[in-house]
Design a protein around this motif. Structure first.
Motif, short mmCIF file in Angstrom:
data_model
loop_
_atom_site.label_atom_id
_atom_site.label_comp_id
_atom_site.label_asym_id
_atom_site.label_seq_id
_atom_site.Cartn_x
_atom_site.Cartn_y
_atom_site.Cartn_z
N THR A 58 76.96 14.77 62.13
CA THR A 58 76.54 15.77 61.15
C THR A 58 75.31 16.48 61.71
OG1 THR A 58 77.31 14.39 59.32
CG2 THR A 58 75.80 16.18 58.77
N VAL A 59 75.36 17.81 61.73
CA VAL A 59 74.22 18.63 62.15
C VAL A 59 73.95 19.60 61.02
CG1 VAL A 59 73.31 20.26 63.84
CG2 VAL A 59 74.87 18.44 64.59
N ARG A 60 72.70 19.66 60.60
CA ARG A 60 72.34 20.57 59.51
C ARG A 60 70.93 21.12 59.71
NH1 ARG A 60 72.25 16.50 54.38
NH2 ARG A 60 71.82 14.65 55.56
N ALA A 61 70.59 22.08 58.87
CA ALA A 61 69.26 22.70 58.93
C ALA A 61 68.19 21.68 58.53
CB ALA A 61 69.20 23.91 57.99
N ARG B 98 60.19 22.15 53.03
CA ARG B 98 58.96 21.43 52.70
C ARG B 98 58.03 22.37 51.96
NH1 ARG B 98 57.98 21.23 58.81
NH2 ARG B 98 56.78 23.09 59.18
N TYR B 99 57.19 21.79 51.15
CA TYR B 99 56.27 22.57 50.32
C TYR B 99 55.02 22.92 51.11
CZ TYR B 99 54.10 24.16 46.02
OH TYR B 99 53.53 24.93 45.04
N GLU B 100 54.70 24.20 51.17
CA GLU B 100 53.49 24.68 51.84
C GLU B 100 52.75 25.62 50.89
OE1 GLU B 100 54.22 26.47 55.62
OE2 GLU B 100 55.00 24.64 56.49
N TYR C 23 58.19 26.65 48.83
CA TYR C 23 58.95 25.87 49.81
C TYR C 23 59.31 26.73 51.02
CZ TYR C 23 59.48 21.89 46.74
OH TYR C 23 59.22 20.79 45.97
N VAL C 24 59.25 26.10 52.19
CA VAL C 24 59.58 26.77 53.45
C VAL C 24 60.58 25.88 54.19
CG1 VAL C 24 58.65 27.51 55.68
CG2 VAL C 24 57.31 27.83 53.61
N THR C 25 61.65 26.48 54.72
CA THR C 25 62.59 25.74 55.56
C THR C 25 62.28 26.08 57.01
OG1 THR C 25 64.28 25.83 53.84
CG2 THR C 25 65.02 25.30 56.06
N PRO C 26 61.75 25.11 57.76
CA PRO C 26 61.40 25.41 59.15
C PRO C 26 62.65 25.62 60.01
CG PRO C 26 60.88 23.12 58.61
CD PRO C 26 61.41 23.76 57.37
N GLU C 27 62.49 26.36 61.10
CA GLU C 27 63.58 26.53 62.04
C GLU C 27 63.87 25.17 62.67
OE1 GLU C 27 63.36 29.76 64.96
OE2 GLU C 27 61.53 30.36 63.93
#
Length: 200
Positions: A140-143, A147-149, A153-157
């Motif tokens: 399984t590979v996913r994004a 995380r809360y900044e 919320y921000v989804t890092p690369e």
């Protein structure tokens, strides 16, 4: 004259008793110092689980003294790996690590690129049914998890990788702009090979 002196002494004694009672009552509910008896050495309430003032629910080794920390975070503990499972997981981790290192060097850490590169090693994507039941495959590979900044919320690369090696053994990895990491672990009760985010 003698009766006058005795009368004054009684008044002074009564006044002293009343003053003592008033001082005792006004101190009621106040905490002074550490609560230790005068002259007795003071001890920290968290110095030992049996010390007065220590919560009976605080677990040893918990930094903030949170009660029931182990129970509350049981969902974040991975399962035990057998010796054979640990050996097989290490073997697969050694296959995956050079691929992630290469991708990181090429600045390709998006899930699509990572998945394609790992499928070339011969892994099959894990398939699940509508109720989460497994129907084959192991990869399984996913994004990355958001995380809360600051105030949102921000989804890092980057990409997270979970490879189920055996029933009791996984390879867990990630690759992102700043770094990559590959490790082995037993599966998590609620989330399979992926470590669940903190919560509760």
């Amino acid at each position: 004259m003698l009766t006058l002196t005795l009368g004054r002494r009684r008044h002074v004694a009564v006044a002293a008793l009343l003053l003592g009672a008033v001082l005792s009552l006004t101190a009621c509910g106040e905490q002074r110092g550490t609560g230790a008896a005068a002259g007795a050495p003071s001890t920290s309430p968290s110095s030992s689980p049996s010390s007065p003032g220590a919560s009976p629910y605080v677990e040893p080794g918990v930094v903030d003294g949170a009660p029931h920390n182990g129970d509350n975070n049981a969902y974040r503990r991975s399962g035990e790996m057998s010796a054979a499972g640990a050996k097989d997981a290490r073997k697969e981790a050694d296959r995956i690590e050079p691929v992630l290192k290469r991708l990181w060097g090429q600045k390709k850490w998006d899930p699509k690129s990572v998945r394609a590169a790992l499928l070339q090693l011969g892994y099959e994507e894990e398939r699940t049914g509508p109720k989460g039941e497994r129907h084959g495959g192991s990869l399984t590979v996913r994004a990355m998890d958001p995380r809360y900044e600051a105030d949102h919320y921000v989804t890092p690369e980057g990409a997270r990788v979970g490879l189920r090696v055996r029933k009791d053994a996984c390879v867990t990895a990630f690759v992102q702009k700043t770094n990559y990491k590959v490790k082995t672990n037993g599966p998590f009760r609620e989330t399979g090979c992926f470590e669940p985010p903190s919560g509760h």
